[in-house]
Design a protein around this motif. Structure first.
Motif, PDB file in Angstrom:
ATOM      1  N   ALA A   1      -4.267  -4.804  -5.621  1.00 32.72           N
ATOM      2  CA  ALA A   1      -3.206  -4.750  -4.611  1.00 32.72           C
ATOM      3  C   ALA A   1      -3.225  -3.409  -3.888  1.00 32.72           C
ATOM      4  N   ARG A   2      -3.434  -2.344  -4.638  1.00 32.96           N
ATOM      5  CA  ARG A   2      -3.481  -1.006  -4.031  1.00 32.96           C
ATOM      6  C   ARG A   2      -4.661  -0.898  -3.076  1.00 32.96           C
ATOM      7  N   GLU A   3      -5.814  -1.348  -3.523  1.00 33.59           N
ATOM      8  CA  GLU A   3      -6.998  -1.273  -2.680  1.00 33.59           C
ATOM      9  C   GLU A   3      -6.874  -2.168  -1.452  1.00 33.59           C
TER      10      GLU A   3
ATOM     11  N   VAL B   1      -4.534   1.967   0.074  1.00 33.89           N
ATOM     12  CA  VAL B   1      -3.778   3.127  -0.408  1.00 33.89           C
ATOM     13  C   VAL B   1      -4.566   3.796  -1.535  1.00 33.89           C
ATOM     14  N   SER B   2      -4.759   5.083  -1.442  1.00 33.46           N
ATOM     15  CA  SER B   2      -5.449   5.829  -2.493  1.00 33.46           C
ATOM     16  C   SER B   2      -4.521   6.060  -3.674  1.00 33.46           C
ATOM     17  N   LEU B   3      -5.105   6.429  -4.811  1.00 29.63           N
ATOM     18  CA  LEU B   3      -4.281   6.777  -5.974  1.00 29.63           C
ATOM     19  C   LEU B   3      -3.365   7.956  -5.658  1.00 29.63           C
ATOM     20  N   ALA B   4      -3.881   8.931  -4.931  1.00 27.81           N
ATOM     21  CA  ALA B   4      -3.074  10.105  -4.588  1.00 27.81           C
ATOM     22  C   ALA B   4      -1.871   9.706  -3.728  1.00 27.81           C
ATOM     23  N   ALA B   5      -2.106   8.835  -2.763  1.00 20.48           N
ATOM     24  CA  ALA B   5      -1.005   8.397  -1.899  1.00 20.48           C
ATOM     25  C   ALA B   5       0.009   7.575  -2.687  1.00 20.48           C
ATOM     26  N   LEU B   6      -0.491   6.738  -3.588  1.00 19.38           N
ATOM     27  CA  LEU B   6       0.426   5.937  -4.404  1.00 19.38           C
ATOM     28  C   LEU B   6       1.236   6.828  -5.334  1.00 19.38           C
ATOM     29  N   ALA B   7       0.610   7.868  -5.846  1.00 20.93           N
ATOM     30  CA  ALA B   7       1.323   8.818  -6.705  1.00 20.93           C
ATOM     31  C   ALA B   7       2.482   9.468  -5.940  1.00 20.93           C
ATOM     32  N   ARG B   8       2.230   9.817  -4.689  1.00 20.03           N
ATOM     33  CA  ARG B   8       3.307  10.404  -3.878  1.00 20.03           C
ATOM     34  C   ARG B   8       4.424   9.387  -3.641  1.00 20.03           C
ATOM     35  N   ARG B   9       4.056   8.147  -3.396  1.00 17.88           N
ATOM     36  CA  ARG B   9       5.057   7.109  -3.108  1.00 17.88           C
ATOM     37  C   ARG B   9       5.873   6.709  -4.334  1.00 17.88           C
ATOM     38  N   THR B  10       5.244   6.733  -5.501  1.00 17.65           N
ATOM     39  CA  THR B  10       5.924   6.256  -6.715  1.00 17.65           C
ATOM     40  C   THR B  10       6.510   7.381  -7.560  1.00 17.65           C
ATOM     41  N   HIS B  11       6.068   8.596  -7.339  1.00 16.41           N
ATOM     42  CA  HIS B  11       6.458   9.761  -8.142  1.00 16.41           C
ATOM     43  C   HIS B  11       5.910   9.677  -9.563  1.00 16.41           C
TER      44      HIS B  11
END
Length: 71
Positions: free
Chosen positions: A11-13, A17-27
């Protein structure tokens, strides 16, 4: 559930969305997200909810891995 981590990654791919971007979005940390996606850590319902919100997909799609997002 081994398939759930792969569903999260897919789903992320698919969302581009990169892992780094998802980390920012999810905290959540990038490392934790990577471990969830590879099955090294157990995926909890709150993780699935965070992915769904960050990627704007239904929670059910993440559990089923359905590409249509209509599950």
């Amino acid at each position: 559930m081994p398939g759930l981590g792969q569903n999260l990654r897919s789903a992320r791919e698919a969302a581009g969305v990169s892992l780094a971007a998802l980390a920012r979005r999810t905290h959540y940390s990038k490392a934790l997200l990577g471990h969830l996606e590879t099955g090294e850590r157990a995926v909890k319902p709150e993780h699935v909810t965070a992915y769904a919100q960050a990627l704007d997909v239904p929670v059910s799609r993440l559990y089923t891995g359905a590409e249509s997002g209509l599950s």
